[in-house]
Design a protein around this motif. Structure first.
Motif, PDB file in Angstrom:
ATOM      1  N   VAL A 222      11.957  -4.115  -4.464  1.00 26.82           N
ATOM      2  CA  VAL A 222      11.257  -2.833  -4.367  1.00 26.82           C
ATOM      3  C   VAL A 222      11.563  -2.001  -5.610  1.00 26.82           C
ATOM      4  O   VAL A 222      12.736  -1.761  -5.928  1.00 26.82           O
ATOM      5  CB  VAL A 222      11.672  -2.075  -3.093  1.00 26.82           C
ATOM      6  CG1 VAL A 222      11.014  -0.705  -3.060  1.00 26.82           C
ATOM      7  CG2 VAL A 222      11.302  -2.874  -1.850  1.00 26.82           C
ATOM      8  N   VAL A 223      10.526  -1.571  -6.310  1.00 26.94           N
ATOM      9  CA  VAL A 223      10.721  -0.790  -7.535  1.00 26.94           C
ATOM     10  C   VAL A 223      10.202   0.633  -7.408  1.00 26.94           C
ATOM     11  O   VAL A 223      10.541   1.496  -8.222  1.00 26.94           O
ATOM     12  CB  VAL A 223      10.041  -1.484  -8.740  1.00 26.94           C
ATOM     13  CG1 VAL A 223      10.748  -2.791  -9.065  1.00 26.94           C
ATOM     14  CG2 VAL A 223       8.559  -1.722  -8.474  1.00 26.94           C
ATOM     15  N   ALA A 224       9.368   0.914  -6.397  1.00 28.83           N
ATOM     16  CA  ALA A 224       8.846   2.272  -6.239  1.00 28.83           C
ATOM     17  C   ALA A 224       8.161   2.398  -4.885  1.00 28.83           C
ATOM     18  O   ALA A 224       7.810   1.397  -4.236  1.00 28.83           O
ATOM     19  CB  ALA A 224       7.853   2.599  -7.357  1.00 28.83           C
ATOM     20  N   THR A 225       7.999   3.630  -4.429  1.00 29.96           N
ATOM     21  CA  THR A 225       7.165   3.941  -3.265  1.00 29.96           C
ATOM     22  C   THR A 225       6.171   5.021  -3.682  1.00 29.96           C
ATOM     23  O   THR A 225       6.519   5.937  -4.437  1.00 29.96           O
ATOM     24  CB  THR A 225       8.002   4.431  -2.075  1.00 29.96           C
ATOM     25  OG1 THR A 225       8.745   5.588  -2.466  1.00 29.96           O
ATOM     26  CG2 THR A 225       8.949   3.348  -1.587  1.00 29.96           C
ATOM     27  N   LEU A 226       4.953   4.900  -3.209  1.00 29.96           N
ATOM     28  CA  LEU A 226       3.895   5.844  -3.540  1.00 29.96           C
ATOM     29  C   LEU A 226       3.307   6.407  -2.267  1.00 29.96           C
ATOM     30  O   LEU A 226       3.231   5.713  -1.250  1.00 29.96           O
ATOM     31  CB  LEU A 226       2.797   5.164  -4.361  1.00 29.96           C
ATOM     32  CG  LEU A 226       3.205   4.598  -5.725  1.00 29.96           C
ATOM     33  CD1 LEU A 226       2.039   3.845  -6.354  1.00 29.96           C
ATOM     34  CD2 LEU A 226       3.662   5.705  -6.653  1.00 29.96           C
TER      35      LEU A 226
ATOM     36  N   PRO B 245     -11.806  19.350   1.715  1.00 27.92           N
ATOM     37  CA  PRO B 245     -10.899  18.216   1.550  1.00 27.92           C
ATOM     38  C   PRO B 245     -10.616  17.937   0.073  1.00 27.92           C
ATOM     39  O   PRO B 245     -11.472  18.184  -0.796  1.00 27.92           O
ATOM     40  CB  PRO B 245     -11.680  17.060   2.182  1.00 27.92           C
ATOM     41  CG  PRO B 245     -13.113  17.426   1.968  1.00 27.92           C
ATOM     42  CD  PRO B 245     -13.186  18.930   2.013  1.00 27.92           C
ATOM     43  N   THR B 246      -9.438  17.438  -0.206  1.00 23.15           N
ATOM     44  CA  THR B 246      -9.088  17.028  -1.570  1.00 23.15           C
ATOM     45  C   THR B 246      -8.339  15.703  -1.514  1.00 23.15           C
ATOM     46  O   THR B 246      -7.785  15.325  -0.483  1.00 23.15           O
ATOM     47  CB  THR B 246      -8.190  18.067  -2.275  1.00 23.15           C
ATOM     48  OG1 THR B 246      -6.930  18.150  -1.601  1.00 23.15           O
ATOM     49  CG2 THR B 246      -8.839  19.430  -2.315  1.00 23.15           C
ATOM     50  N   THR B 247      -8.335  15.026  -2.638  1.00 25.07           N
ATOM     51  CA  THR B 247      -7.599  13.772  -2.792  1.00 25.07           C
ATOM     52  C   THR B 247      -6.449  13.999  -3.759  1.00 25.07           C
ATOM     53  O   THR B 247      -6.659  14.501  -4.870  1.00 25.07           O
ATOM     54  CB  THR B 247      -8.517  12.665  -3.332  1.00 25.07           C
ATOM     55  OG1 THR B 247      -9.566  12.429  -2.397  1.00 25.07           O
ATOM     56  CG2 THR B 247      -7.747  11.380  -3.549  1.00 25.07           C
ATOM     57  N   GLU B 248      -5.255  13.656  -3.339  1.00 24.64           N
ATOM     58  CA  GLU B 248      -4.072  13.781  -4.197  1.00 24.64           C
ATOM     59  C   GLU B 248      -3.606  12.376  -4.543  1.00 24.64           C
ATOM     60  O   GLU B 248      -3.125  11.629  -3.682  1.00 24.64           O
ATOM     61  CB  GLU B 248      -2.955  14.553  -3.480  1.00 24.64           C
ATOM     62  CG  GLU B 248      -3.352  15.928  -3.010  1.00 24.64           C
ATOM     63  CD  GLU B 248      -3.656  16.867  -4.156  1.00 24.64           C
ATOM     64  OE1 GLU B 248      -2.969  16.779  -5.194  1.00 24.64           O
ATOM     65  OE2 GLU B 248      -4.587  17.680  -4.021  1.00 24.64           O
ATOM     66  N   SER B 249      -3.779  11.986  -5.789  1.00 32.60           N
ATOM     67  CA  SER B 249      -3.393  10.644  -6.203  1.00 32.60           C
ATOM     68  C   SER B 249      -1.879  10.533  -6.305  1.00 32.60           C
ATOM     69  O   SER B 249      -1.163  11.534  -6.397  1.00 32.60           O
ATOM     70  CB  SER B 249      -4.041  10.304  -7.538  1.00 32.60           C
ATOM     71  OG  SER B 249      -3.657  11.256  -8.527  1.00 32.60           O
ATOM     72  N   ALA B 250      -1.394   9.307  -6.291  1.00 31.07           N
ATOM     73  CA  ALA B 250       0.032   9.021  -6.494  1.00 31.07           C
ATOM     74  C   ALA B 250       0.159   8.146  -7.731  1.00 31.07           C
ATOM     75  O   ALA B 250      -0.590   7.168  -7.889  1.00 31.07           O
ATOM     76  CB  ALA B 250       0.621   8.315  -5.281  1.00 31.07           C
ATOM     77  N   ILE B 251       1.090   8.480  -8.604  1.00 29.13           N
ATOM     78  CA  ILE B 251       1.219   7.791  -9.891  1.00 29.13           C
ATOM     79  C   ILE B 251       2.678   7.395 -10.095  1.00 29.13           C
ATOM     80  O   ILE B 251       3.584   8.219  -9.900  1.00 29.13           O
ATOM     81  CB  ILE B 251       0.748   8.685 -11.051  1.00 29.13           C
ATOM     82  CG1 ILE B 251      -0.714   9.097 -10.848  1.00 29.13           C
ATOM     83  CG2 ILE B 251       0.922   7.971 -12.384  1.00 29.13           C
ATOM     84  CD1 ILE B 251      -1.206  10.121 -11.850  1.00 29.13           C
ATOM     85  N   GLN B 252       2.893   6.162 -10.493  1.00 28.17           N
ATOM     86  CA  GLN B 252       4.229   5.691 -10.842  1.00 28.17           C
ATOM     87  C   GLN B 252       4.193   5.156 -12.268  1.00 28.17           C
ATOM     88  O   GLN B 252       3.352   4.323 -12.610  1.00 28.17           O
ATOM     89  CB  GLN B 252       4.688   4.586  -9.885  1.00 28.17           C
ATOM     90  CG  GLN B 252       6.081   4.061 -10.158  1.00 28.17           C
ATOM     91  CD  GLN B 252       7.166   5.108  -9.928  1.00 28.17           C
ATOM     92  OE1 GLN B 252       7.091   5.866  -8.971  1.00 28.17           O
ATOM     93  NE2 GLN B 252       8.163   5.144 -10.790  1.00 28.17           N
TER      94      GLN B 252
END
Length: 660
Positions: A565-569, A582-589
């Motif tokens: 495991v290297v990250a969680t988003l 409504p809005t979309t919130e992206s997740a970035i690693q």
């Protein structure tokens, strides 16, 4: 009471701006030093009044004073403090007040730090700046008053547009306005010089620091806006050739040309007419951007207003200042001396080529932005000009410019030696050839254009370093001597290298992220796994999220590389309850210089949702390079020779004269 005082302060600022525009101008024309001396005092007092007015509006937001209509329409008592503050300029009225505050700030800075300017020139510059302030203060008070009251006052506000409730939008507008409005000083210097009839190398030396400061802020503002659009809008892209994006990009291109033209004028007393024209053009494009964003002629996530009455008022301002300045230029340009001559192969020649390509590129962006509007106005037909047009027109203009960039600093003034400059770039040529050979071997001929783009980026990066290496005699002299030479170089030399290096990094990021970007759009349920960028992405499940004025759902993803495991988003789908939006919130690693980007579609009752997964190779270099460019500009600005104070040679000359 504070709100009324803020409104009254704007009225006083308008009255003083009128006085600051008329009295110093008349004094300069008739030679009355007392009237000319009014300009600095008026500019500083206007700054105090506008700052107080802005503070009054900010206070209304902080205390959630819902008797003020502007606060009601753009705030909510449950909003976090940072978004209450950013809400001040997250709307048309407040952002215009910020616009005028920064305009007054630059006028005040000239009043405080322009002591080395001739009295007449300083008075004219501040008079022009006051005239611009007069127009926009009148616009605010007549059409965009942020202090209007509501009676009765509602119990709660309507909240700020959800897509603006982000730390990026707390930073982006002030930086962008510092660049936009900062160009007004260069414009004021140009108009003042045309009125006075005197334009020389000293004028260019006075203009350069102000233009450079505006350019640095404009670079940072565009960069922050690009990154905000990248992570907030959920589209996975960093630039969309949106008309409002173009509205800020065009002044940047013109300001970049102006900076290089001013160098030629300062060093060689050449390109006088062209430099003045660029100063006018740069601020004219800033005004045009203001009109496009606030007139309602554009529909965009970036646009502020859609009131035609406001658009007409700004159009009048636009015609007054742009039309007036170009008319004055047409009348006075013929009276200006041409200045020094130079050979085509010279540093001046390289900077002229830079100017021609930048202005042609700016004209291309302007055409693509305005043509749909003009066509609709004439025929009623609606069309859109998108990325394909700009890629086919803007891109080819940039390639020769980027190839020429490393040659410029290595050419001599007046008459240069192209072969000698090429010899100094030998290391860059070798690395470019190595990049092409290795790139084609690894990527294949199908990626030939991408490999050439990488080679161009390597050329810019190594070419900028070659210039410094040549100046310090690296590997051609003992290391101690090279260090001594480096310590003696002016900061502007390192600033130029950093700016060109940053440009190369940005090009590298653009090419790599476009050529080696992977995109996957799929439907996933908890337990499903997909692959992206050599890593596995597993959806673990959903969890509720809430905060302030929103609630929603986040999807938790676990990222594994080689089984570890290297990250969680946790990308989110939010619903802002006040505006029911409504809005979309992206997740970035981030992995090194690349990024894994995940955004959600609508979540279905059975737990399935559409998921967009992007792998963006070296994408962070786009913004890192832009920040490095801005740092290069800031380093150059810190150079003693470019400070606003009296130039060092003048002081040394004065000391010699005193001794004699």
């Amino acid at each position: 009471m504070i709100v009324e005082l803020g409104h009254y302060a704007l009225v006083l600022a308008l009255a003083l701006s009128i006085a600051g525009a008329i009295l110093p101008l008349y004094g300069a024309l008739v030679g009355d030093r007392r009237l000319m001396a009014v300009a600095p005092s008026a500019s500083l007092v206007v700054l105090v009044f506008v700052a107080f007015s802005f503070g009054a509006l900010t206070h209304a937001y902080l205390v959630s004073d819902f008797s003020v209509r502007n606060v009601v329409e753009n705030s909510h008592s449950l909003k976090p403090l940072i978004f209450k503050i950013s809400g001040v300029w997250g709307n048309h009225e407040g952002s215009m007040l910020l616009w005028v505050l920064i305009l007054a700030l630059f006028g005040g800075l000239v009043a405080l730090f322009g002591n080395n300017l001739p009295l007449k020139l300083k008075a004219l510059v501040l008079a022009v700046q006051s005239a611009i302030g007069t127009a926009f203060l009148a616009f605010i008070l007549a059409t965009s008053n942020p202090f209007l009251r509501l009676d009765p006052a509602p119990a709660q506000g309507r909240d700020l547009n959800p897509v603006l409730q982000d730390i990026g939008l707390a930073i982006h507008p002030p930086l962008l306005y510092l660049g936009y409005v900062g160009c007004s000083i260069s414009f004021a210097f140009a108009i003042a010089a045309l009125i006075d009839g005197r334009i020389d190398a000293a004028w260019a030396r006075w203009v350069r620091p102000w233009t450079l400061a505006a350019w640095v802020f404009l670079t940072l503002g565009i960069t922050m806006g690009s990154y905000w659009a990248y992570y907030e809008l959920g589209w996975g892209g960093w630039w969309f050739w949106d008309p409002v994006e173009n509205a800020s990009f065009m002044p940047w291109l013109a300001a970049t040309a102006l900076l290089h033209s001013a160098i030629v004028m300062e060093k060689r007393d050449a390109l006088k007419i062209w430099t003045v024209l660029l100063a006018i053009l740069t601020f004219s494009l800033s005004l045009l951007g203001t009109f496009l964003v606030r007139s309602g002629v554009l529909t965009s996530v970036h646009a502020f207003a859609s009131d035609p009455a406001r658009g007409v008022f700004i159009l009048v301002i636009l015609c007054l200042f742009i039309g007036g300045s170009f008319s004055l230029f047409a009348l006075r340009a013929g009276t200006l001396a041409q200045g020094g001559l130079f050979a085509p192969i010279s540093r001046e020649g390289a900077l002229v080529l830079n100017n021609l390509l930048l202005t042609a590129a700016c004209a291309t962006v302007l055409t693509g932005t305005l043509y749909p509007l003009a066509l609709e106005a004439v025929t009623g037909e609606k069309i859109s000009v998108g990325a394909p047009f700009f890629d086919m027109t803007f891109g080819p203009l940039m390639v020769p410019l980027l190839i020429a960039v490393p040659f410029g600093p290595l050419l001599a003034w007046k008459r240069g030696d192209l072969y000698a400059a090429a010899q100094r770039l030998f290391a860059a040529f070798v690395l470019v050839l190595a990049t092409i050979v290795v790139g084609l071997a690894l990527a294949g001929t199908g990626k030939a254009l991408a490999v050439l783009g990488l080679a161009l980026a390597v050329w810019l990066i190594t070419g900028s370093l070659c210039e410094i290496a040549f100046r310090v005699k690296l590997f051609r002299a003992p290391l101690a001597e090279s260090f001594r030479r480096a310590s003696g170089l002016p900061r502007a030399a390192f600033g130029t290298t950093l700016a060109h290096l940053g440009l190369g990094l940005t090009v590298l990021g653009i090419v790599a992220s476009n050529a080696w970007n992977t995109e996957l759009i799929t439907t996933m349920k908890p337990g499903d796994t997909v692959e992206a960028g050599g890593r596995s992405l597993t959806m673990d499940g959903f969890l509720p999220v809430s905060g302030g004025t929103y609630s929603g759902t986040a999807a938790r993803f676990t990222v594994r590389e080689g089984g570890a495991v290297v990250a969680t988003l946790a990308p989110e789908k939010r619903l802002y309850t006040v505006q029911n939006m409504p809005t979309t919130e992206s997740a970035i690693q981030t992995f090194g210089l690349s990024q894994l980007y995940v955004s959600l579609g609508d979540i279905k009752p059975d737990g399935a949702t559409v998921v967009r997964v992007y792998w963006k190779s070296l994408v962070t270099l786009i913004w890192i390079g832009a920040v490095v460019m801005a740092l290069g500009g800031a380093l150059s600005l810190s150079d003693r020779r470019l400070r606003v104070g009296a130039p060092k040679p003048a002081r040394r000359g004065a000391a010699v004269a005193a001794a004699e």
